[in-house]
Design a protein around this motif. Structure first.
Motif, mmCIF file in Angstrom:
data_model
loop_
_atom_site.group_PDB
_atom_site.id
_atom_site.type_symbol
_atom_site.label_atom_id
_atom_site.label_comp_id
_atom_site.label_asym_id
_atom_site.label_seq_id
_atom_site.Cartn_x
_atom_site.Cartn_y
_atom_site.Cartn_z
ATOM 1 N N PRO B 89 0.795 -1.223 0.000
ATOM 2 C CA PRO B 89 0.000 0.000 0.000
ATOM 3 C C PRO B 89 0.830 1.277 0.000
ATOM 4 N N VAL B 90 2.099 1.191 0.393
ATOM 5 C CA VAL B 90 2.913 2.402 0.460
ATOM 6 C C VAL B 90 4.044 2.430 -0.563
ATOM 7 N N GLY B 91 4.141 1.399 -1.379
ATOM 8 C CA GLY B 91 5.200 1.379 -2.399
ATOM 9 C C GLY B 91 6.585 1.209 -1.825
ATOM 10 N N ALA B 92 6.699 0.435 -0.743
ATOM 11 C CA ALA B 92 8.002 0.271 -0.101
ATOM 12 C C ALA B 92 8.832 -0.832 -0.741
ATOM 13 N N ILE B 93 8.164 -1.755 -1.412
ATOM 14 C CA ILE B 93 8.898 -2.907 -1.963
ATOM 15 C C ILE B 93 8.791 -2.850 -3.483
ATOM 16 N N THR B 94 9.903 -3.107 -4.146
ATOM 17 C CA THR B 94 9.871 -3.063 -5.604
ATOM 18 C C THR B 94 10.910 -4.014 -6.179
ATOM 19 N N LEU B 95 10.877 -4.198 -7.497
ATOM 20 C CA LEU B 95 11.836 -5.072 -8.160
ATOM 21 C C LEU B 95 12.791 -4.222 -8.973
ATOM 22 N N THR B 96 14.084 -4.481 -8.831
ATOM 23 C CA THR B 96 15.067 -3.784 -9.648
ATOM 24 C C THR B 96 15.259 -4.571 -10.931
ATOM 25 N N ASN B 97 16.047 -4.034 -11.848
ATOM 26 C CA ASN B 97 16.325 -4.829 -13.051
ATOM 27 C C ASN B 97 17.687 -5.514 -12.958
ATOM 28 N N ASP B 98 18.109 -5.799 -11.727
ATOM 29 C CA ASP B 98 19.373 -6.501 -11.513
ATOM 30 C C ASP B 98 19.141 -8.008 -11.608
ATOM 31 N N TRP B 99 19.689 -8.626 -12.642
ATOM 32 C CA TRP B 99 19.456 -10.057 -12.865
ATOM 33 C C TRP B 99 20.707 -10.878 -12.607
ATOM 34 N N HIS B 100 21.776 -10.272 -12.084
ATOM 35 C CA HIS B 100 23.021 -11.019 -11.844
ATOM 36 C C HIS B 100 22.835 -11.922 -10.639
ATOM 37 N N ASN B 101 22.377 -13.120 -10.908
ATOM 38 C CA ASN B 101 21.883 -13.957 -9.824
ATOM 39 C C ASN B 101 22.675 -15.232 -9.614
ATOM 40 N N ALA B 102 23.542 -15.609 -10.560
ATOM 41 C CA ALA B 102 24.280 -16.859 -10.396
ATOM 42 C C ALA B 102 25.246 -16.743 -9.222
ATOM 43 N N HIS B 103 25.232 -17.730 -8.355
ATOM 44 C CA HIS B 103 26.123 -17.688 -7.193
ATOM 45 C C HIS B 103 26.486 -19.097 -6.772
ATOM 46 N N PRO B 104 27.662 -19.254 -6.128
ATOM 47 C CA PRO B 104 28.054 -20.590 -5.665
ATOM 48 C C PRO B 104 27.189 -21.056 -4.499
ATOM 49 N N GLN B 105 27.144 -22.356 -4.302
ATOM 50 C CA GLN B 105 26.278 -22.952 -3.300
ATOM 51 C C GLN B 105 26.524 -22.401 -1.897
#
Ligand code: SF4
Ligand code: SF4
Ligand code: SF4
Lengths: 147, 202
Positions: B89-105
């Motif tokens: 309701p307040v716009g506090a959470i959003t999605l960025t366009n950062d897709w660099h998601n690969a990471h080691p276990q």
């Protein structure tokens, strides 16, 4: 001498793909990454192979459903060491939207040691490429070629 | 034949269409849905995002010492549906366009967006609570110009009720038994109920 031999004998890592009950979203992205010239994973020396016994890097999609679990583990066992396992999509990593479903045995790392995670639902091809680059690095480390 | 020649001509002119990534830069659309971020200055802890989250990626856990709550989004579970952004309701959470998601276990369980959101004490009684952002409060009380919005957002739900009884209610408040304002009565009570959701749940 030994290390020189090792360096010279490095091939390109071949990829193998296991579908552990995925919704096909991630598989489409994997196919995109490999088969269309725009993303062209073969630039990294990688290519898909048809048999697990030829593979070096295995990409697993899907949340590991009860029905495919034993088959997935069996196929994974067939891949010769040193292999690098990549979990593609949130499904194999955490169960994703299917977590705690009645037919879900995952997450995958309960049964298989995972090396690289590529979350996303599905991850975009560039993200998968990033994962493959990471997997290749780990693979070379395991072969003792790179530090 | 002509069509084929046209394609060939274009291919020769434009060069290869392969995306240079990972050897070079790639193109990311502005509206691409990537990693989730939350703004701890605005979030009021209502928990709507957690409720609508399709993949159960959000956790809101109050600290035992009542100093605030930890807001965590696990990227390894987030399915990038943007329901949280849509319903916040307040716009506090959003999605960025950062897709660099690969990471080691090893980083699997640290692959999170984690923010600490502090409580502030109620101006009257000191109960720890999360205030409404002023802009949102202004919108809620838009039709009640007689309500002092700047003051009401510093109060916890209980003190807000007391404040309302003191200033608006027709019931006799011990100190000032003034005649009630019948016109303003229904609306503030309703607005208060809406605002009451904002308070932290123990
Ligand atoms: S991560 Fe998403 S797109 Fe990939 S298999 Fe699971 S549900 Fe499908
Ligand atoms: S984008 Fe969807 S899955 Fe991700 S945190 Fe928001 S609601 Fe949950
Ligand atoms: S204010 Fe927005 S981000 Fe904070 S808990 Fe509510 S819905 Fe979630």
């Amino acid at each position: 001498m030994n290390s020189l031999l090792k360096k010279l004998s490095v091939r390109s890592p071949w990829l193998f793909r296991i579908n552990a009950g995925s919704c096909n979203g991630c598989d489409v992205e994997l196919a995109t990454t490999a088969c269309i010239p725009r993303y062209d994973v073969e630039r990294l020396g990688c290519r898909y192979c048809g048999s697990p016994r030829h593979a070096d890097v295995v990409l697993i999609t899907g949340p590991l459903t009860a029905r495919v679990k034993d088959r997935v583990l069996k196929v994974w066992e067939e891949i010769p060491n040193p292999k690098v396992t990549v979990a593609v999509g949130i499904c194999p990593i955490s169960g994703g939207v299917f977590r705690e479903g009645y037919s879900i045995e995952g997450p995958l790392d309960k049964y298989i040691p995972i090396d690289v995670n590529v979350p996303g639902c599905p991850p975009r091809p560039q993200s998968i490429l990033e994962g493959v680059v990471l997997a290749r690095k780990i693979w070379l480390q395991r072969l003792g070629v790179e530090e | 034949m002509a069509g084929f020649l046209k394609v060939l001509f274009h291919n020769v002119l434009d060069g290869p269409s392969t995306d240079p990534f990972p050897l070079g830069e790639t193109f990311t659309p502005q509206r691409f849905r990537g990693k989730v971020v939350v703004d701890p200055d605005i979030c009021m802890g209502c928990g709507i995002c957690r409720h609508v989250c399709a993949a159960g990626a959000i956790s809101i856990s109050p600290r035992p010492d009542q100093s605030g709550y930890d807001f965590t989004v696990w990227h390894n579970s987030c399915c990038l549906c943007a329901q949280c952004r849509h319903y916040c309701p307040v716009g506090a959470i959003t999605l960025t366009n950062d897709w660099h998601n690969a990471h080691p276990q090893e980083e699997k369980y640290n692959w999170v967006e984690r923010k600490f959101v502090p409580y502030v004490p109620c101006a009257d009684c000191g109960t720890p609570m999360r205030p409404l952002p002023l802009s949102i409060a202004r919108r809620i009380y838009l039709n009640n110009p007689d309500i002092n919005v700047e003051r009401i957002i510093t109060l916890c739900p209980k003190c807000r009720q007391v404040e309302d009884a003191r200033t608006h209610s027709s019931c006799a408040w011990p100190a000032a038994a003034k005649p009630g304002k019948t016109a303003g009565e229904g609306a503030p009570a309703k607005a208060d109920a809406t605002a009451g959701d904002a308070a932290p749940k123990e």
